[in-house]
Design an enzyme around this catalytic site. Structure first.
Site, PDB file in Angstrom:
ATOM      1  CD  GLU A  14      -2.778   5.529   6.821  1.00  0.00           C
ATOM      2  OE1 GLU A  14      -2.833   5.578   5.575  1.00  0.00           O
ATOM      3  OE2 GLU A  14      -1.813   5.024   7.441  1.00  0.00           O
TER       4      GLU A  14
ATOM      5  CG  ASN B 169      -1.730   1.231   1.389  1.00  0.00           C
ATOM      6  OD1 ASN B 169      -1.785   2.058   0.481  1.00  0.00           O
ATOM      7  ND2 ASN B 169      -2.391   1.378   2.535  1.00  0.00           N
ATOM      8  CD1 TRP B 170       3.292   0.867  -2.946  1.00  0.00           C
ATOM      9  CD2 TRP B 170       3.452   2.087  -4.818  1.00  0.00           C
ATOM     10  NE1 TRP B 170       3.923   0.101  -3.893  1.00  0.00           N
ATOM     11  CE2 TRP B 170       4.032   0.816  -5.052  1.00  0.00           C
ATOM     12  CE3 TRP B 170       3.435   3.009  -5.868  1.00  0.00           C
ATOM     13  CZ2 TRP B 170       4.592   0.466  -6.287  1.00  0.00           C
ATOM     14  CZ3 TRP B 170       3.993   2.668  -7.092  1.00  0.00           C
ATOM     15  CH2 TRP B 170       4.571   1.404  -7.291  1.00  0.00           C
ATOM     16  CE  LYS B 171      -0.149   3.229   4.800  1.00  0.00           C
ATOM     17  NZ  LYS B 171       0.008   3.331   6.260  1.00  0.00           N
TER      18      LYS B 171
ATOM     19  CG  HIS C 244      -5.728   2.000   5.373  1.00  0.00           C
ATOM     20  ND1 HIS C 244      -5.267   2.905   6.298  1.00  0.00           N
ATOM     21  CD2 HIS C 244      -4.724   1.109   5.178  1.00  0.00           C
ATOM     22  CE1 HIS C 244      -4.030   2.583   6.640  1.00  0.00           C
ATOM     23  NE2 HIS C 244      -3.681   1.488   5.978  1.00  0.00           N
TER      24      HIS C 244
ATOM     25  CB  SER D 247       5.495  -1.817  12.018  1.00  0.00           C
ATOM     26  OG  SER D 247       5.106  -0.489  12.325  1.00  0.00           O
TER      27      SER D 247
ATOM     28  CD  GLU E  55      -3.345  -2.311   7.424  1.00  0.00           C
ATOM     29  OE1 GLU E  55      -2.255  -2.567   6.909  1.00  0.00           O
ATOM     30  OE2 GLU E  55      -3.946  -1.238   7.232  1.00  0.00           O
TER      31      GLU E  55
ATOM     32  N   GLY F 195       2.770   2.370  10.823  1.00  0.00           N
ATOM     33  CA  GLY F 195       3.733   3.464  10.682  1.00  0.00           C
ATOM     34  C   GLY F 195       4.487   3.793  11.964  1.00  0.00           C
TER      35      GLY F 195
ATOM     36  N   GLY G 175       2.982  -1.035   4.279  1.00  0.00           N
ATOM     37  CA  GLY G 175       3.077   0.385   3.939  1.00  0.00           C
ATOM     38  C   GLY G 175       4.512   0.774   3.653  1.00  0.00           C
ATOM     39  N   GLY G 176       5.184   1.337   4.639  1.00  0.00           N
ATOM     40  CA  GLY G 176       6.537   1.874   4.464  1.00  0.00           C
ATOM     41  C   GLY G 176       7.512   0.963   3.735  1.00  0.00           C
TER      42      GLY G 176
HETATM   43  P1  13P Z   1       3.244   0.456   7.669  1.00  0.00           P
HETATM   44  O1  13P Z   1       3.719  -0.839   7.061  1.00  0.00           O
HETATM   45  O2  13P Z   1       3.965   1.651   7.157  1.00  0.00           O
HETATM   46  O3  13P Z   1       3.164   0.371   9.153  1.00  0.00           O
HETATM   47  O4  13P Z   1       1.721   0.654   7.155  1.00  0.00           O
HETATM   48  C1  13P Z   1       0.827  -0.390   7.269  1.00  0.00           C
HETATM   49  C2  13P Z   1      -0.405  -0.058   6.512  1.00  0.00           C
HETATM   50  O5  13P Z   1      -1.150   0.821   6.895  1.00  0.00           O
HETATM   51  C3  13P Z   1      -0.671  -0.797   5.276  1.00  0.00           C
HETATM   52  O6  13P Z   1      -1.952  -0.558   4.812  1.00  0.00           O
END
Ligand code: 13P
Length: 256
Positions: free
Chosen positions: A97, A9-11, A95, A213, A167, A173, A234-235
């Protein structure tokens, strides 16, 4: 047997040029991987270009959100039909967020899942508790509410096209991953809930990803758990090396 599914997920990261560069590097690094389903979820603006680049591979394309109608006066929204037309196979829905910052609720998540399925997209439905909720021993209540609310009215036969991503909000994050035991107890709870809502075959076939994470150095511990079928990353999905590394490590576990 559930094929592990790792989604990046590149956000809100990567311009078109940067997306092309990252996709190229990922492609080069994982071309031999066959037993892990890999999904790239770039921002809307890069979907079309990334799609062109992965057409000749096993890599799938996913979007990060969609609306629940296919057209109309909804400025700024993107329809499931449009995602389908640029080659998306998956769409992330609900998600945390989006729940926290953009007013997403179980009701909107449910409408989006219905609309996505109708268009032949596979929803990755995100669920997860906040730190306060965990500390108040409400984790299972929150997960039950998200799962039941998001899947309201969804038929058993559609469940094969749905992935659930657990999640925990406190792990996103933050660098603070859930322990394998913490992840497994929630994944197991979700599978048992699905068993109650549907039946054994639906529950056994459901793929449940962990997200929060996930990095190359912790992916194996999490992925070894019986009810963990993949990761939503994510990251660590923003760099080809780390994303490829965690896919290779998952592949090496031989769960697929
Ligand atoms: P991180 O891997 O950056 O913690 O993000 C997880 C995430 O929200 C994937 O959708």
């Amino acid at each position: 047997m559930r094929i592990p599914i790792i989604a990046g997920n590149w956000k809100m990261h990567k311009t078109v040029d940067e997306s092309i560069e990252l996709t190229n590097a990922i492609k080069r690094s994982i071309y031999e991987i066959e037993d892990v389903e890999t999904v790239l979820c770039p921002p809307f603006t890069s979907l079309s270009d990334v799609n062109e680049m992965i057409m000749d591979t096993n890599i799938k394309l996913g979007a990060q959100n969609c609306y629940w109608l296919n057209e109309g006066a909804y400025t700024g929204e993107i329809a499931p039909k449009m995602l389908k037309s640029v080659g998306c196979a998956y769409v992330i829905i609900g998600h945390s967020e989006r729940r926290a910052m953009f007013g997403e609720t179980n009701e909107t998540v449910n409408k989006k899942i219905v609309a996505a399925l109708k268009e032949g997209l596979k929803p990755i439905m995100c669920v997860g508790e906040k730190l306060k909720e965990r500390e108040a021993n409400k984790t299972f209540d929150v997960i039950k509410d998200h799962v039941e609310g998001g899947l309201k009215g969804i038929a058993g036969e559609d469940m094969k096209n749905i992935v659930i991503a657990y999640e925990p909000v406190w792990a996103i994050g933050t660098g603070k991953i859930a322990t394998p035991k913490q992840a497994e107890e929630v994944h197991k709870f979700i599978r048992e809930l699905i068993l109650k809502m549907y039946d054994k075959s639906v529950a056994e076939a459901l793929r449940i990803q962990y997200g929060g994470s996930v990095k190359p150095d912790n992916v194996e511990g999490i992925m070894k758990e019986a009810d963990v079928d993949g990761a939503l990353v994510g990251g660590a999905s923003l760099k080809a090396d780390s994303f490829a590394d965690l896919i290779k490590k998952t592949n090496a576990l031989g769960k697929g």
